[in-house]
Each structure stands twice: as C-alpha cells, then as structure tokens.
Design an enzyme around this catalytic site. Structure first.
Site, PDB file in Angstrom:
ATOM      1  N   ARG A   1       8.453  25.891   4.491  1.00 30.05           N
ATOM      2  CA  ARG A   1       8.262  27.353   4.366  1.00 30.05           C
ATOM      3  C   ARG A   1       8.892  28.450   4.884  1.00 30.05           C
ATOM      4  O   ARG A   1       8.527  28.810   4.004  1.00 30.05           O
ATOM      5  CB  ARG A   1       7.482  27.121   5.324  1.00 30.05           C
ATOM      6  CG  ARG A   1       5.703  26.439   5.444  1.00 30.05           C
ATOM      7  CD  ARG A   1       4.510  26.375   6.444  1.00 30.05           C
ATOM      8  NE  ARG A   1       4.164  25.609   6.572  1.00 30.05           N
ATOM      9  CZ  ARG A   1       2.836  25.349   6.503  1.00 30.05           C
ATOM     10  NH1 ARG A   1       2.560  26.132   4.884  1.00 30.05           N
ATOM     11  NH2 ARG A   1       1.836  24.427   6.485  1.00 30.05           N
TER      12      ARG A   1
ATOM     13  N   GLU B   1      -4.390  33.886  -0.355  1.00 25.63           N
ATOM     14  CA  GLU B   1      -4.198  32.459  -0.615  1.00 25.63           C
ATOM     15  C   GLU B   1      -2.396  32.738  -0.941  1.00 25.63           C
ATOM     16  O   GLU B   1      -2.132  33.660  -1.905  1.00 25.63           O
ATOM     17  CB  GLU B   1      -4.312  31.825  -1.658  1.00 25.63           C
ATOM     18  CG  GLU B   1      -5.570  30.816  -1.197  1.00 25.63           C
ATOM     19  CD  GLU B   1      -5.000  29.722  -0.874  1.00 25.63           C
ATOM     20  OE1 GLU B   1      -3.852  29.549  -0.080  1.00 25.63           O
ATOM     21  OE2 GLU B   1      -5.301  28.783  -1.220  1.00 25.63           O
ATOM     22  N   ASP B   2      -1.748  30.932  -0.827  1.00 25.69           N
ATOM     23  CA  ASP B   2      -0.457  31.260  -1.376  1.00 25.69           C
ATOM     24  C   ASP B   2      -0.566  30.756  -2.972  1.00 25.69           C
ATOM     25  O   ASP B   2       0.088  31.133  -3.514  1.00 25.69           O
ATOM     26  CB  ASP B   2       0.014  30.138  -0.317  1.00 25.69           C
ATOM     27  CG  ASP B   2      -0.102  28.495  -0.188  1.00 25.69           C
ATOM     28  OD1 ASP B   2      -1.138  28.561  -0.445  1.00 25.69           O
ATOM     29  OD2 ASP B   2       0.481  27.655   0.373  1.00 25.69           O
TER      30      ASP B   2
ATOM     31  N   ASP C   1      -4.634  25.891  -6.407  1.00 27.54           N
ATOM     32  CA  ASP C   1      -4.354  24.229  -6.701  1.00 27.54           C
ATOM     33  C   ASP C   1      -5.442  23.908  -7.871  1.00 27.54           C
ATOM     34  O   ASP C   1      -6.052  23.954  -8.753  1.00 27.54           O
ATOM     35  CB  ASP C   1      -3.760  23.219  -6.029  1.00 27.54           C
ATOM     36  CG  ASP C   1      -3.159  22.148  -6.727  1.00 27.54           C
ATOM     37  OD1 ASP C   1      -1.763  21.757  -7.132  1.00 27.54           O
ATOM     38  OD2 ASP C   1      -3.855  21.025  -6.920  1.00 27.54           O
TER      39      ASP C   1
ATOM     40  N   PHE D   1       4.801  20.648  -7.945  1.00 28.61           N
ATOM     41  CA  PHE D   1       4.910  20.703  -6.224  1.00 28.61           C
ATOM     42  C   PHE D   1       5.945  21.228  -5.996  1.00 28.61           C
ATOM     43  O   PHE D   1       6.863  21.046  -6.437  1.00 28.61           O
ATOM     44  CB  PHE D   1       4.670  19.003  -5.553  1.00 28.61           C
ATOM     45  CG  PHE D   1       4.176  19.673  -3.999  1.00 28.61           C
ATOM     46  CD1 PHE D   1       2.585  19.707  -4.617  1.00 28.61           C
ATOM     47  CD2 PHE D   1       4.841  19.868  -2.564  1.00 28.61           C
ATOM     48  CE1 PHE D   1       2.010  19.997  -3.189  1.00 28.61           C
ATOM     49  CE2 PHE D   1       4.338  20.353  -2.339  1.00 28.61           C
ATOM     50  CZ  PHE D   1       3.075  20.200  -1.559  1.00 28.61           C
TER      51      PHE D   1
HETATM   52  P1  IMP Z   1      -6.611  23.539  -3.510  1.00 31.65           P
HETATM   53  O1  IMP Z   1      -7.370  23.551  -2.749  1.00 31.65           O
HETATM   54  O2  IMP Z   1      -6.222  22.799  -4.303  1.00 31.65           O
HETATM   55  O3  IMP Z   1      -6.574  24.834  -4.408  1.00 31.65           O
HETATM   56  O4  IMP Z   1      -5.049  23.881  -2.479  1.00 31.65           O
HETATM   57  C1  IMP Z   1      -4.490  24.930  -2.368  1.00 31.65           C
HETATM   58  C2  IMP Z   1      -4.013  24.264  -1.123  1.00 31.65           C
HETATM   59  O5  IMP Z   1      -3.134  22.892  -0.947  1.00 31.65           O
HETATM   60  C3  IMP Z   1      -2.790  25.688  -0.744  1.00 31.65           C
HETATM   61  O6  IMP Z   1      -3.000  27.064  -0.014  1.00 31.65           O
HETATM   62  C4  IMP Z   1      -1.528  25.491  -0.498  1.00 31.65           C
HETATM   63  O7  IMP Z   1      -1.120  25.165   1.132  1.00 31.65           O
HETATM   64  C5  IMP Z   1      -1.796  23.590  -1.110  1.00 31.65           C
HETATM   65  N1  IMP Z   1      -1.068  23.361  -2.223  1.00 31.65           N
HETATM   66  C6  IMP Z   1      -1.227  23.107  -3.671  1.00 31.65           C
HETATM   67  N2  IMP Z   1      -0.677  23.101  -4.180  1.00 31.65           N
HETATM   68  C7  IMP Z   1       0.484  23.357  -3.111  1.00 31.65           C
HETATM   69  C8  IMP Z   1       1.981  23.369  -3.802  1.00 31.65           C
HETATM   70  O8  IMP Z   1       2.335  22.957  -5.270  1.00 31.65           O
HETATM   71  N3  IMP Z   1       3.213  23.095  -3.304  1.00 31.65           N
HETATM   72  C9  IMP Z   1       2.380  23.226  -1.357  1.00 31.65           C
HETATM   73  N4  IMP Z   1       1.508  23.936  -1.129  1.00 31.65           N
HETATM   74  C10 IMP Z   1      -0.002  23.513  -2.457  1.00 31.65           C
HETATM   75 MG    MG Z   2      -0.833  24.502   2.448  1.00 31.48          MG
END
Ligand code: IMP
Ligand code: MG
Length: 174
Positions: free
Chosen positions: A166, A101-102, A105, A153
């Site tokens: 990106r 994963e990148d 969140d 963010f």
């Molecule tokens: P989650 O499902 O809320 O854990 O979010 C995970 C996905 O949301 C990541 O794979 C990102 O693609 C996107 N994401 C969450 N936070 C950020 C951020 O700060 N910047 C850019 N993308 C984010």
């Molecule tokens: Mg994403």
C-alpha cells in the site's frame, strides 16, 4: 511459507498520478458550489493516499469522512459479499456527496455501498475513482475517473495485495 509476489512493471509513476490528481481536483472544485456542502467520503482502506492528495487540491470548502466496506478478504478475487464495517457518521441528507474509490474492478463494492448511501438522501451522489478497469458497464458510471486501468492486479498508492505494497508511491502490476 509460499513466496510472496513482487511488484513488477510501474504502470503509473508518482509524477503521472500527481498530475492527474490535480486535474481531478480542479474538475471537482469547479463542478460544485459552497451551497452544496460537499462531503468527500473515502472508501477505506484503499483510497487513503488518493484521498489525502485529492482533498488537499480541492479548493472548495468541504468535509471529509470515511466508510469501510469489505468484499475481498486476503485474495485477489472479490468474494461478492459486500459488508459495511463502518458507516459514515456525517449527515448526508441534502448534501453533495462524492465517494472516493481506489479502483473499480467488478463494481461489486460500489453496487453494495451506493444504495445504502442513497437511502440517506444526499442531494447528489457521485463516484470519483483513481482507476477504472471498465470490465462491465456500471449504472451509474463513476463521474470522475483518474485512469482507465489495464486488467492487471495493481498495487501501490493505497492498493494492496494481502495488505502488502500500500505504501509504494507509484502503482505497479503484480
Ligand atoms: P470491485 O468490488 O470488484 O469493483 O473491487 C473494488 C475493490 O477491490 C477496490 O476498492 C480494491 O480494494 C479491490 N481491488 C480490485 N482490483 C484491485 C487491484 O487490481 N489491486 C488491488 N486491489 C484491487
Ligand atoms: Mg481494497
């Protein structure tokens, strides 16, 4: 047209990222053996640059595949509805699988994706994320984490805002 946000402060430089990616790759390389038939699964699109750098530093033979999950649309907030747009075609059964994963969140994406992968009966299933905001406890927690990230963010090094930024070689806050 509304003005687009611009990346601000650099949070992780290209050099900091590169050093940390090498450390993660070394940890991963020593945690598995060739018998594990390691499969590294990148979650597109955000992980594409991290994946490319990480797999080139992993010294153990392994295979690479991708999956596509979508929960965000064009906004900054997760919609909570995780769709799997592309399943990995590689066999998972009996193999050591690492999902890359990148950024984690809310954890919603992993919560949506991991049970579907687990159902394909890998021998082990772990997560390697470059960034972890640690907003809520996760079960399981990612086994490998690059950086504990601030609750901003972030964009760059694969991370986007509405598909912008990106390609930046560093990570900045918006
Ligand atoms: P989650 O499902 O809320 O854990 O979010 C995970 C996905 O949301 C990541 O794979 C990102 O693609 C996107 N994401 C969450 N936070 C950020 C951020 O700060 N910047 C850019 N993308 C984010
Ligand atoms: Mg994403």
């Amino acid at each position: 047209m509304t003005p687009q946000p611009k990346p601000g402060k650099v949070v992780y430089s290209a050099e900091q990222i590169s050093t940390r990616v090498q450390e993660l790759a070394a940890d991963i390389s020593s945690a598995y053996s060739e018998d594990d038939r390691l499969l590294i699964l990148g979650l597109l699109k955000g992980s594409f640059i991290f994946m490319a750098d990480l797999v080139r530093e992993i010294t153990l033979p392994h295979h690479v595949d991708f999956l596509v999950a979508s929960s965000y649309g064009a906004g900054k907030q997760s919609s909570g509805d995780v769709r799997l747009l592309h399943d990995p075609e590689s066999p998972l059964a009996g193999r050591a699988v690492i999902v890359v994963e990148d950024i984690v969140d809310s954890g919603t994406t992993l919560e949506g994706v991991l049970p579907r992968l687990r159902a394909r009966e890998p021998a082990s299933l772990d997560v390697c994320t470059l960034l972890h905001k640690r907003l809520t406890p996760l079960d399981p927690e990612p086994r490998w984490v690059g950086f504990d990230a601030p609750n901003d963010f972030l964009v760059g090094y694969g991370l986007d805002h509405a598909e912008d930024f990106r390609h930046l070689p560093y990570i900045a806050s918006l």
